[in-house]
Design a protein around this motif. Structure first.
Motif, PDB file in Angstrom:
ATOM      1  N   GLN A 150       0.879  -1.174   0.000  1.00 26.47           N
ATOM      2  CA  GLN A 150       0.000   0.000   0.000  1.00 26.47           C
ATOM      3  C   GLN A 150       0.912   1.218   0.000  1.00 26.47           C
ATOM      4  N   GLY A 151       1.547   1.439  -1.134  1.00 25.63           N
ATOM      5  CA  GLY A 151       2.557   2.482  -1.220  1.00 25.63           C
ATOM      6  C   GLY A 151       3.890   1.920  -0.753  1.00 25.63           C
ATOM      7  N   ALA A 152       4.846   2.805  -0.530  1.00 29.78           N
ATOM      8  CA  ALA A 152       6.200   2.381  -0.195  1.00 29.78           C
ATOM      9  C   ALA A 152       6.371   1.998   1.271  1.00 29.78           C
ATOM     10  N   GLU A 153       5.491   2.470   2.148  1.00 31.09           N
ATOM     11  CA  GLU A 153       5.715   2.294   3.584  1.00 31.09           C
ATOM     12  C   GLU A 153       4.587   1.585   4.330  1.00 31.09           C
ATOM     13  N   ALA A 154       3.700   0.906   3.620  1.00 36.67           N
ATOM     14  CA  ALA A 154       2.617   0.180   4.286  1.00 36.67           C
ATOM     15  C   ALA A 154       2.294  -1.082   3.502  1.00 36.67           C
ATOM     16  N   THR A 155       1.849  -2.110   4.229  1.00 36.15           N
ATOM     17  CA  THR A 155       1.539  -3.397   3.626  1.00 36.15           C
ATOM     18  C   THR A 155       0.256  -3.955   4.226  1.00 36.15           C
ATOM     19  N   ASP A 156      -0.686  -4.329   3.355  1.00 42.80           N
ATOM     20  CA  ASP A 156      -1.847  -5.080   3.810  1.00 42.80           C
ATOM     21  C   ASP A 156      -1.401  -6.526   3.962  1.00 42.80           C
ATOM     22  N   VAL A 157      -1.604  -7.085   5.162  1.00 40.27           N
ATOM     23  CA  VAL A 157      -1.184  -8.446   5.456  1.00 40.27           C
ATOM     24  C   VAL A 157      -2.413  -9.261   5.844  1.00 40.27           C
ATOM     25  N   SER A 158      -2.551 -10.436   5.233  1.00 40.10           N
ATOM     26  CA  SER A 158      -3.597 -11.353   5.676  1.00 40.10           C
ATOM     27  C   SER A 158      -2.943 -12.678   6.047  1.00 40.10           C
ATOM     28  N   LEU A 159      -3.478 -13.278   7.089  1.00 46.28           N
ATOM     29  CA  LEU A 159      -3.024 -14.582   7.572  1.00 46.28           C
ATOM     30  C   LEU A 159      -4.227 -15.508   7.561  1.00 46.28           C
ATOM     31  N   THR A 160      -4.092 -16.634   6.864  1.00 45.25           N
ATOM     32  CA  THR A 160      -5.152 -17.628   6.822  1.00 45.25           C
ATOM     33  C   THR A 160      -4.659 -18.928   7.432  1.00 45.25           C
ATOM     34  N   TYR A 161      -5.450 -19.462   8.335  1.00 48.87           N
ATOM     35  CA  TYR A 161      -5.247 -20.793   8.908  1.00 48.87           C
ATOM     36  C   TYR A 161      -6.342 -21.641   8.285  1.00 48.87           C
ATOM     37  N   ASP A 162      -5.948 -22.623   7.468  1.00 47.13           N
ATOM     38  CA  ASP A 162      -6.902 -23.396   6.671  1.00 47.13           C
ATOM     39  C   ASP A 162      -6.711 -24.883   6.943  1.00 47.13           C
ATOM     40  N   TRP A 163      -7.775 -25.536   7.351  1.00 47.61           N
ATOM     41  CA  TRP A 163      -7.724 -26.974   7.618  1.00 47.61           C
ATOM     42  C   TRP A 163      -8.673 -27.755   6.704  1.00 47.61           C
ATOM     43  N   ALA A 164      -9.057 -27.160   5.570  1.00 48.93           N
ATOM     44  CA  ALA A 164     -10.001 -27.777   4.637  1.00 48.93           C
ATOM     45  C   ALA A 164      -9.488 -29.101   4.060  1.00 48.93           C
ATOM     46  N   LYS A 165      -8.175 -29.245   3.926  1.00 52.63           N
ATOM     47  CA  LYS A 165      -7.610 -30.442   3.302  1.00 52.63           C
ATOM     48  C   LYS A 165      -7.399 -31.594   4.276  1.00 52.63           C
ATOM     49  N   VAL A 166      -7.736 -31.403   5.552  1.00 46.31           N
ATOM     50  CA  VAL A 166      -7.601 -32.484   6.534  1.00 46.31           C
ATOM     51  C   VAL A 166      -8.754 -33.460   6.329  1.00 46.31           C
ATOM     52  N   THR A 167      -8.420 -34.688   5.968  1.00 47.74           N
ATOM     53  CA  THR A 167      -9.453 -35.696   5.709  1.00 47.74           C
ATOM     54  C   THR A 167      -9.295 -36.947   6.565  1.00 47.74           C
ATOM     55  N   ASP A 168      -8.164 -37.116   7.222  1.00 49.23           N
ATOM     56  CA  ASP A 168      -7.918 -38.314   8.032  1.00 49.23           C
ATOM     57  C   ASP A 168      -8.871 -38.332   9.231  1.00 49.23           C
ATOM     58  N   PRO A 169      -9.751 -39.326   9.323  1.00 53.24           N
ATOM     59  CA  PRO A 169     -10.717 -39.379  10.425  1.00 53.24           C
ATOM     60  C   PRO A 169     -10.057 -39.401  11.810  1.00 53.24           C
ATOM     61  N   ALA A 170      -8.898 -40.053  11.929  1.00 49.59           N
ATOM     62  CA  ALA A 170      -8.215 -40.117  13.225  1.00 49.59           C
ATOM     63  C   ALA A 170      -7.758 -38.731  13.663  1.00 49.59           C
ATOM     64  N   ILE A 171      -7.247 -37.949  12.724  1.00 55.67           N
ATOM     65  CA  ILE A 171      -6.814 -36.588  13.052  1.00 55.67           C
ATOM     66  C   ILE A 171      -8.023 -35.722  13.381  1.00 55.67           C
ATOM     67  N   LEU A 172      -9.066 -35.853  12.593  1.00 59.31           N
ATOM     68  CA  LEU A 172     -10.268 -35.057  12.844  1.00 59.31           C
ATOM     69  C   LEU A 172     -10.895 -35.398  14.189  1.00 59.31           C
ATOM     70  N   GLU A 173     -10.714 -36.639  14.636  1.00 60.67           N
ATOM     71  CA  GLU A 173     -11.219 -37.038  15.947  1.00 60.67           C
ATOM     72  C   GLU A 173     -10.327 -36.500  17.064  1.00 60.67           C
ATOM     73  N   LYS A 174      -9.004 -36.528  16.837  1.00 60.89           N
ATOM     74  CA  LYS A 174      -8.045 -36.117  17.864  1.00 60.89           C
ATOM     75  C   LYS A 174      -7.958 -34.599  18.016  1.00 60.89           C
ATOM     76  N   VAL A 175      -7.938 -33.886  16.884  1.00 63.13           N
ATOM     77  CA  VAL A 175      -7.743 -32.442  16.895  1.00 63.13           C
ATOM     78  C   VAL A 175      -9.092 -31.749  16.725  1.00 63.13           C
ATOM     79  N   SER A 176      -9.384 -30.870  17.619  1.00 67.12           N
ATOM     80  CA  SER A 176     -10.621 -30.098  17.539  1.00 67.12           C
ATOM     81  C   SER A 176     -10.326 -28.805  16.779  1.00 67.12           C
ATOM     82  N   PHE A 177     -10.597 -28.820  15.471  1.00 65.85           N
ATOM     83  CA  PHE A 177     -10.331 -27.642  14.643  1.00 65.85           C
ATOM     84  C   PHE A 177     -11.404 -26.589  14.877  1.00 65.85           C
ATOM     85  N   PRO A 178     -11.022 -25.334  14.909  1.00 64.06           N
ATOM     86  CA  PRO A 178      -9.668 -24.806  14.770  1.00 64.06           C
ATOM     87  C   PRO A 178      -8.891 -24.909  16.079  1.00 64.06           C
ATOM     88  N   LEU A 179      -7.681 -25.406  15.973  1.00 60.53           N
ATOM     89  CA  LEU A 179      -6.795 -25.507  17.129  1.00 60.53           C
ATOM     90  C   LEU A 179      -6.305 -24.115  17.546  1.00 60.53           C
TER      91      LEU A 179
END
Length: 155
Positions: free
Chosen positions: A106-135
């Motif tokens: 955003q010009g020379a001295e500013a930056t728009d920053v976005s951070l995404t935490y995405d767990w859409a690709k988690v498909t393993d049932p064991a992980i989905l059972e163990k980890v309560s998303f969003p962690l």
């Protein structure tokens, strides 16, 4: 933006995009940036310079029974615009969650920053059972942006 499989937070940081990117691509600085409290430090990782690279982090959290390590595979890299990685317990393949940092000057001295935490690709049932998303919740992600702003301003 929040949906069932991701959380995205954004803010403008008063720093040049190149300075923000330099901090984000240095795993030694990730504990300083982490708003979740899980990241302790890096395991002698090199600067992130491209997709396919793997960096190891030292972590802690009750969800893993205390201290542990993760391997983070870089899945997106565009200098001064994007850095993204998928996280996995050390020495395992990534099970599908990822962290995506997007930068827009955003010009020379500013930056728009976005951070995404995405767990859409988690498909393993064991992980989905163990980890309560969003962690990691929205407040922790917003804290990460606050920490990044402080890191690039030198405060």
């Amino acid at each position: 933006m929040t949906d069932q499989t991701s959380i995205t937070v954004s803010r403008t940081i008063d720093a040049p995009t190149k300075d923000v990117f330099e901090v984000l691509t240095n795993p030694e600085r990730h504990a300083e940036l982490d708003g979740s409290g899980f990241v302790i430090g890096d395991e002698k990782s090199d600067r992130i310079t491209g997709a396919g690279q793997v960096f190891r982090m030292n972590m802690t959290g009750d969800h893993m029974g205390g201290d542990y390590q993760t391997d983070n595979t870089v899945v997106g890299y565009d200098p001064n615009h994007l850095v993204a990685w998928q996280t996995a317990p050390a020495d395992t393949e990534p099970p599908g969650w990822e962290w995506v940092w997007r930068l827009e000057a955003q010009g020379a001295e500013a930056t728009d920053v976005s951070l995404t935490y995405d767990w859409a690709k988690v498909t393993d049932p064991a992980i989905l059972e163990k980890v309560s998303f969003p962690l990691v919740d929205r407040a922790a992600l917003e804290a990460s942006l606050d920490h990044l702003a402080s890191a690039v301003s030198g405060t």
